[in-house]
Design a protein around this motif. Structure first.
Motif, PDB file in Angstrom:
ATOM      1  N   ARG A   1      56.922 -40.972  -2.335  1.00 45.15           N
ATOM      2  CA  ARG A   1      56.725 -42.419  -2.161  1.00 45.15           C
ATOM      3  C   ARG A   1      55.298 -42.812  -2.534  1.00 45.15           C
ATOM      4  NH1 ARG A   1      57.766 -46.740  -3.603  1.00 45.15           N
ATOM      5  NH2 ARG A   1      57.230 -48.499  -2.294  1.00 45.15           N
ATOM      6  N   ALA A   2      54.309 -42.008  -2.157  1.00 39.38           N
ATOM      7  CA  ALA A   2      52.916 -42.296  -2.517  1.00 39.38           C
ATOM      8  C   ALA A   2      52.757 -42.319  -4.034  1.00 39.38           C
ATOM      9  CB  ALA A   2      51.987 -41.266  -1.892  1.00 39.38           C
ATOM     10  N   TYR A   3      53.416 -41.396  -4.721  1.00 40.65           N
ATOM     11  CA  TYR A   3      53.373 -41.350  -6.188  1.00 40.65           C
ATOM     12  C   TYR A   3      53.989 -42.618  -6.779  1.00 40.65           C
ATOM     13  CZ  TYR A   3      53.961 -39.624 -10.959  1.00 40.65           C
ATOM     14  OH  TYR A   3      53.907 -39.484 -12.320  1.00 40.65           O
ATOM     15  N   GLU A   4      55.111 -43.062  -6.210  1.00 42.92           N
ATOM     16  CA  GLU A   4      55.752 -44.285  -6.688  1.00 42.92           C
ATOM     17  C   GLU A   4      54.845 -45.499  -6.496  1.00 42.92           C
ATOM     18  OE1 GLU A   4      59.371 -44.300  -4.423  1.00 42.92           O
ATOM     19  OE2 GLU A   4      60.282 -42.712  -5.634  1.00 42.92           O
ATOM     20  N   ILE A   5      54.158 -45.553  -5.362  1.00 40.80           N
ATOM     21  CA  ILE A   5      53.222 -46.648  -5.100  1.00 40.80           C
ATOM     22  C   ILE A   5      52.079 -46.600  -6.108  1.00 40.80           C
ATOM     23  CG2 ILE A   5      51.556 -47.583  -3.431  1.00 40.80           C
ATOM     24  CD1 ILE A   5      53.498 -46.511  -1.211  1.00 40.80           C
ATOM     25  N   TRP A   6      51.536 -45.410  -6.334  1.00 40.15           N
ATOM     26  CA  TRP A   6      50.444 -45.215  -7.289  1.00 40.15           C
ATOM     27  C   TRP A   6      50.866 -45.699  -8.672  1.00 40.15           C
ATOM     28  CZ3 TRP A   6      50.254 -41.220 -11.220  1.00 40.15           C
ATOM     29  CH2 TRP A   6      49.014 -41.104 -11.861  1.00 40.15           C
TER      30      TRP A   6
ATOM     31  N   GLU B   1      42.630 -44.790 -10.014  1.00 41.84           N
ATOM     32  CA  GLU B   1      41.960 -43.613  -9.440  1.00 41.84           C
ATOM     33  C   GLU B   1      41.309 -44.001  -8.114  1.00 41.84           C
ATOM     34  OE1 GLU B   1      39.454 -41.308 -11.967  1.00 41.84           O
ATOM     35  OE2 GLU B   1      40.657 -41.790 -13.731  1.00 41.84           O
ATOM     36  N   GLY B   2      41.195 -43.007  -7.224  1.00 44.01           N
ATOM     37  CA  GLY B   2      40.454 -43.196  -5.986  1.00 44.01           C
ATOM     38  C   GLY B   2      41.203 -43.891  -4.866  1.00 44.01           C
ATOM     39  N   ARG B   3      42.507 -44.058  -4.977  1.00 41.89           N
ATOM     40  CA  ARG B   3      43.252 -44.742  -3.909  1.00 41.89           C
ATOM     41  C   ARG B   3      44.352 -43.863  -3.322  1.00 41.89           C
ATOM     42  NH1 ARG B   3      43.449 -49.374  -2.373  1.00 41.89           N
ATOM     43  NH2 ARG B   3      45.664 -49.764  -2.631  1.00 41.89           N
ATOM     44  N   CYS B   4      44.212 -42.563  -3.512  1.00 41.02           N
ATOM     45  CA  CYS B   4      45.293 -41.658  -3.060  1.00 41.02           C
ATOM     46  C   CYS B   4      45.509 -41.733  -1.551  1.00 41.02           C
ATOM     47  CB  CYS B   4      45.041 -40.232  -3.524  1.00 41.02           C
ATOM     48  SG  CYS B   4      43.537 -39.496  -2.883  1.00 41.02           S
TER      49      CYS B   4
END
Length: 88
Positions: free
Chosen positions: A13-18, A25-28
């Protein structure tokens, strides 16, 4: 839920948001927290839905009992002695 599976779902889900934000960059960490928040909301909604379905199921049983046809008791009432007299 299995921690490994939970971690995988959060990472996905984090990857999809990214990706949806254009791969900045910098918001992981922000993406990870957002993913956790969304999955928590999703899990709570699923649990509430399951609880509601269980409640509805138990109400259906009660409703079925309450709406069941009544037994015809006219013959029983007709066979009783009048004025509460008892027979032996």
């Amino acid at each position: 839920m299995n921690r490994s599976l939970e971690h995988q779902r959060t990472a996905q889900r984090a990857y999809e948001i990214w990706e949806s934000e254009g791969c900045p960059e910098g918001r992981c960490e922000a993406h990870w927290r957002e993913a956790e928040r969304e999955l928590l909301i999703e899990r709570d909604a699923a649990m509430n839905s399951a609880t509601a379905e269980q409640d509805m199921g138990s109400n259906d049983v009660a409703g079925a009992r309450d709406s069941a046809p009544m037994r015809d008791t006219r013959a029983i009432l007709a066979a009783r002695p009048a004025n509460g007299a008892q027979t032996r």
